[in-house]
Design a protein around this motif. Sequence first.
Motif, short mmCIF file in Angstrom:
data_model
loop_
_atom_site.label_atom_id
_atom_site.label_comp_id
_atom_site.label_asym_id
_atom_site.label_seq_id
_atom_site.Cartn_x
_atom_site.Cartn_y
_atom_site.Cartn_z
N SER A 19 104.09 61.62 -38.29
CA SER A 19 103.18 61.22 -39.44
C SER A 19 101.87 61.91 -39.05
N TYR A 20 100.66 61.16 -39.56
CA TYR A 20 99.48 61.76 -39.29
C TYR A 20 99.06 61.70 -37.90
N ALA A 21 99.04 60.66 -37.18
CA ALA A 21 98.61 60.42 -35.95
C ALA A 21 99.56 61.42 -35.05
N GLY A 22 100.91 61.48 -35.16
CA GLY A 22 101.69 62.08 -34.10
C GLY A 22 101.45 63.66 -34.42
N LEU A 23 101.34 64.21 -35.61
CA LEU A 23 101.12 65.59 -35.79
C LEU A 23 99.68 65.97 -35.30
N SER A 24 98.91 65.12 -35.61
CA SER A 24 97.55 65.37 -35.11
C SER A 24 97.57 65.56 -33.50
N GLY B 285 99.51 71.07 -28.59
CA GLY B 285 100.25 72.60 -28.66
C GLY B 285 99.03 73.84 -28.76
N ARG B 286 97.91 73.52 -29.14
CA ARG B 286 96.92 74.43 -29.01
C ARG B 286 96.34 74.39 -27.36
N SER B 287 96.64 73.64 -26.60
CA SER B 287 96.48 73.74 -25.41
C SER B 287 97.46 74.22 -24.48
N LEU B 288 98.31 74.72 -25.31
CA LEU B 288 99.59 75.42 -24.70
C LEU B 288 100.56 74.30 -23.77
N ARG B 289 100.59 73.33 -24.47
CA ARG B 289 101.67 72.43 -23.78
C ARG B 289 102.94 72.52 -24.65
N SER B 290 103.82 72.35 -23.90
CA SER B 290 105.30 72.28 -24.56
C SER B 290 105.41 70.63 -25.21
N VAL B 291 105.58 70.68 -26.59
CA VAL B 291 105.49 69.54 -27.00
C VAL B 291 106.65 69.13 -28.02
N LEU B 292 107.15 68.03 -27.86
CA LEU B 292 108.42 67.55 -28.77
C LEU B 292 107.91 66.27 -29.77
N VAL B 293 108.14 66.74 -31.02
CA VAL B 293 107.95 65.69 -31.93
C VAL B 293 109.16 65.15 -32.65
N ILE B 294 109.45 63.79 -32.40
CA ILE B 294 110.57 63.24 -32.92
C ILE B 294 110.47 62.34 -33.89
N ASP B 295 110.75 62.53 -35.22
CA ASP B 295 110.43 61.77 -36.16
C ASP B 295 111.55 61.48 -37.22
N SER B 296 111.71 60.17 -37.61
CA SER B 296 112.72 59.72 -38.44
C SER B 296 112.45 59.85 -39.92
N ILE C 297 101.75 65.54 -45.43
CA ILE C 297 102.68 65.64 -44.14
C ILE C 297 103.24 67.11 -44.13
N ALA C 298 103.83 67.52 -45.26
CA ALA C 298 104.36 68.89 -45.65
C ALA C 298 103.29 70.01 -45.11
N GLU C 299 102.36 69.70 -45.57
CA GLU C 299 101.03 70.94 -45.33
C GLU C 299 100.89 70.80 -43.75
N ALA C 300 100.70 69.59 -43.14
CA ALA C 300 100.47 69.54 -41.70
C ALA C 300 101.44 70.05 -40.81
N ARG C 301 102.65 69.69 -41.24
CA ARG C 301 103.72 70.16 -40.21
C ARG C 301 104.19 71.72 -40.54
N GLY C 302 103.71 72.26 -41.68
CA GLY C 302 103.82 73.53 -41.89
C GLY C 302 102.76 74.21 -41.03
N GLY C 303 101.72 73.77 -41.01
CA GLY C 303 100.76 74.35 -40.29
C GLY C 303 100.97 74.45 -38.76
N LEU C 304 101.70 73.70 -38.31
CA LEU C 304 102.05 73.31 -36.82
C LEU C 304 103.27 74.45 -36.43
N MET C 305 103.70 74.80 -37.44
CA MET C 305 105.01 75.90 -37.38
C MET C 305 104.82 77.24 -36.60
#
Length: 302
Positions: free
Chosen positions: A15-20, A26-37, A63-71
């Motif tokens: 959600s908001y905290a996790g995506l932020s 991700g912008r620091s070039l870290r490999s990141v996995l987000v697990i969300d129910s 949430i949809a806009e935030a997640r879309g931006g991370l794609m």
Amino acid sequence: MGKQTNFEVIIIGGSYAGLSAAMSLGRSLRSVLVIDSGLPCNRQTPHSQNFLTHDGQTPGQIIAEARGGLMKYDTIKFHNGLAISAEKTDHGFTVTTRNGETFSGQKLIFATGIKDIMPDIPGFSECWGISVIHCPYCHGYEYRNEKTAILANGAKAYHLATLVNNLTDDLTLLTNGRVEFDFPAAEKLKANGIGITEKEVMEITHEDGYVKEVVFADGSREAFTAVYAALPFEQHSALPAALGCAFTEHGYIQVDTMQKTTVEGIFACGDNAAMMRSVANAVASGNVTGAIVNKELVDERF
């Protein structure tokens, strides 16, 4: 090429905290996995307010806009599922989901939120987040100048009353039993024109989640437009406790100013670790957490 299972950072909660936090990493070039129910606590709330540039949007839209931006960041991956177990290893952590998939990461971030414990009052849960609300900063403006109740007792009720009194002149405390205020508090409430009803609440009648009346044990009824409530809560995920994270006396994950828990390599952000429960605060704490986790990875390598 097989599915990636090893990451630098695993974030549980999308959600908001996790995506932020994911964006910061991700912008620091870290490999990141987000697990969300896919079960954010505010999923029933029709509109999210008091968040710059998104004021009035639905939680789902944000949430949809935030997640879309991370794609666009190939450093960030998503797994739709429920994390059911986690273990500390020599190299970090492993997390296993309900469908049996296991992922590993050097650092672990919990952005899992909290779960409200609903009272056994018919109609309450159907109205929760719509017209039975928790926060005057999130919902108060929309219910300004309306006939309003506060379903709480003791210190929590007094605290809410002082804030909501600024938003409406028609305010009643429903203590659901004998009042638990000391004398000065009761006098201050009375002096500010706030009524107190000690009758037991039996039901909240509503239409599609919008309060119509509060029904009392003696059969009487009173119409209200909004009802504030101070609810107990529990952690949405049992994993922080299972890994040994300490908790505050109020039930939040204990973190320092850098969002670090008491377990090395584990961080927490959002509602699970902060009393200030808002979208803006969740996003801010997630952003800070991502930056601090990146700094730890830098320090360990440089």
